[in-house]
Design a protein around this motif. Sequence first.
Motif, PDB file in Angstrom:
ATOM      1  N   VAL A   1      31.968 -26.788  -7.071  1.00  0.00           N
ATOM      2  CA  VAL A   1      30.790 -26.996  -7.905  1.00  0.00           C
ATOM      3  C   VAL A   1      30.952 -26.157  -9.166  1.00  0.00           C
ATOM      4  O   VAL A   1      31.254 -24.965  -9.090  1.00  0.00           O
ATOM      5  CB  VAL A   1      29.487 -26.595  -7.172  1.00  0.00           C
ATOM      6  N   ILE A   2      30.772 -26.816 -10.310  1.00  0.00           N
ATOM      7  CA  ILE A   2      30.818 -26.129 -11.596  1.00  0.00           C
ATOM      8  C   ILE A   2      29.469 -26.332 -12.261  1.00  0.00           C
ATOM      9  O   ILE A   2      28.973 -27.449 -12.354  1.00  0.00           O
ATOM     10  CB  ILE A   2      31.931 -26.693 -12.508  1.00  0.00           C
ATOM     11  N   GLN A   3      28.882 -25.229 -12.733  1.00  0.00           N
ATOM     12  CA  GLN A   3      27.622 -25.270 -13.469  1.00  0.00           C
ATOM     13  C   GLN A   3      27.837 -24.506 -14.758  1.00  0.00           C
ATOM     14  O   GLN A   3      28.248 -23.354 -14.724  1.00  0.00           O
ATOM     15  CB  GLN A   3      26.508 -24.669 -12.606  1.00  0.00           C
ATOM     16  N   ASP A   4      27.635 -25.173 -15.882  1.00  0.00           N
ATOM     17  CA  ASP A   4      27.878 -24.564 -17.187  1.00  0.00           C
ATOM     18  C   ASP A   4      26.927 -25.155 -18.215  1.00  0.00           C
ATOM     19  O   ASP A   4      26.326 -26.201 -17.972  1.00  0.00           O
ATOM     20  CB  ASP A   4      29.325 -24.833 -17.632  1.00  0.00           C
ATOM     21  N   PRO A   5      26.819 -24.497 -19.400  1.00  0.00           N
ATOM     22  CA  PRO A   5      26.036 -25.124 -20.469  1.00  0.00           C
ATOM     23  C   PRO A   5      26.591 -26.508 -20.781  1.00  0.00           C
ATOM     24  O   PRO A   5      27.800 -26.749 -20.668  1.00  0.00           O
ATOM     25  CB  PRO A   5      26.234 -24.176 -21.654  1.00  0.00           C
ATOM     26  N   ALA A   6      25.712 -27.427 -21.189  1.00  0.00           N
ATOM     27  CA  ALA A   6      26.111 -28.818 -21.415  1.00  0.00           C
ATOM     28  C   ALA A   6      27.188 -28.964 -22.480  1.00  0.00           C
ATOM     29  O   ALA A   6      28.000 -29.889 -22.420  1.00  0.00           O
ATOM     30  CB  ALA A   6      24.889 -29.659 -21.776  1.00  0.00           C
ATOM     31  N   HIS A   7      27.254 -28.049 -23.438  1.00  0.00           N
ATOM     32  CA  HIS A   7      28.243 -28.180 -24.510  1.00  0.00           C
ATOM     33  C   HIS A   7      29.631 -27.651 -24.108  1.00  0.00           C
ATOM     34  O   HIS A   7      30.572 -27.783 -24.875  1.00  0.00           O
ATOM     35  CB  HIS A   7      27.754 -27.484 -25.782  1.00  0.00           C
ATOM     36  N   THR A   8      29.778 -27.078 -22.927  1.00  0.00           N
ATOM     37  CA  THR A   8      31.084 -26.595 -22.481  1.00  0.00           C
ATOM     38  C   THR A   8      31.976 -27.788 -22.186  1.00  0.00           C
ATOM     39  O   THR A   8      31.602 -28.696 -21.453  1.00  0.00           O
ATOM     40  CB  THR A   8      30.949 -25.734 -21.209  1.00  0.00           C
TER      41      THR A   8
ATOM     42  N   VAL B   1      33.692 -37.058  -8.066  1.00  0.00           N
ATOM     43  CA  VAL B   1      32.865 -36.208  -8.919  1.00  0.00           C
ATOM     44  C   VAL B   1      31.493 -36.840  -9.145  1.00  0.00           C
ATOM     45  O   VAL B   1      31.394 -38.011  -9.473  1.00  0.00           O
ATOM     46  CB  VAL B   1      33.547 -35.980 -10.291  1.00  0.00           C
ATOM     47  N   THR B   2      30.442 -36.061  -8.939  1.00  0.00           N
ATOM     48  CA  THR B   2      29.097 -36.468  -9.339  1.00  0.00           C
ATOM     49  C   THR B   2      28.583 -35.435 -10.334  1.00  0.00           C
ATOM     50  O   THR B   2      28.917 -34.254 -10.244  1.00  0.00           O
ATOM     51  CB  THR B   2      28.116 -36.560  -8.148  1.00  0.00           C
ATOM     52  N   LYS B   3      27.786 -35.898 -11.289  1.00  0.00           N
ATOM     53  CA  LYS B   3      27.288 -35.008 -12.332  1.00  0.00           C
ATOM     54  C   LYS B   3      25.776 -35.136 -12.423  1.00  0.00           C
ATOM     55  O   LYS B   3      25.228 -36.221 -12.298  1.00  0.00           O
ATOM     56  CB  LYS B   3      27.915 -35.373 -13.675  1.00  0.00           C
TER      57      LYS B   3
ATOM     58  N   HIS C   1      28.551 -30.240 -11.974  1.00  0.00           N
ATOM     59  CA  HIS C   1      29.541 -31.184 -11.444  1.00  0.00           C
ATOM     60  C   HIS C   1      29.801 -30.793  -9.997  1.00  0.00           C
ATOM     61  O   HIS C   1      30.170 -29.651  -9.716  1.00  0.00           O
ATOM     62  CB  HIS C   1      30.857 -31.106 -12.224  1.00  0.00           C
ATOM     63  N   ILE C   2      29.622 -31.744  -9.087  1.00  0.00           N
ATOM     64  CA  ILE C   2      29.915 -31.502  -7.681  1.00  0.00           C
ATOM     65  C   ILE C   2      31.113 -32.376  -7.318  1.00  0.00           C
ATOM     66  O   ILE C   2      31.063 -33.605  -7.456  1.00  0.00           O
ATOM     67  CB  ILE C   2      28.707 -31.829  -6.795  1.00  0.00           C
TER      68      ILE C   2
END
Length: 191
Positions: A143-150, A163-165, A186-187
């Motif tokens: 699982v990745i969690q980041d600001p949308a602009h990354t 991948v699911t977002k 993103h999972i």
Amino acid sequence: MPDATKMNRFYKTGAYEYLESQEFRAVYSYISKSLISSGIKSILDIGCWTGMLCDSLYSNGYKGKYLGYDISDEAIMSAKKAFRGNPNASFRLHSWKSPSPPGSFDAVYAGGVFYYIPEEGTPETKEGFFQSQIDCHKPNMVVIQDPAHTDLGFIDNLKDFHVTKKSFYVDAKVRMRDDTKERQVHIMTRM
């Protein structure tokens, strides 16, 4: 990437207090429930800060092992103090440039980490860091969690993961720049 001194200064000045806001707790709850429902028994939290994901996991009924690491010794001390009564939760000071702790984990979570990793053309790329975690820990879920602009475009090239977002808008009223209010989650589950 930021060094420990900079991250400790962020801790002392409350720069990341928004991570403990009610709105951000909804992000952690979504992630925790996704991880728990997958049946994981161990998780590595890269960039754990003060253990917000750990709190959400155990509050939602998680019974497995949790290892969180971060570059800020101030944040790690706070996490250790908060979770000292939980024998399944542990925290370690760890630099991004050091080799990842050995051992396999059912899941790897990286929250806000890829924002700090340089773009392509540098020795430490986002894709290289991601692949090193996959190779080292052999997770079934990431699982990745980041600001949308990354820029997380490297995820599109994954072959072994579905991948699911999901996007979240976090309007926390503390020191957040407008461009960081939208978060992407993103999972990725191994196929």
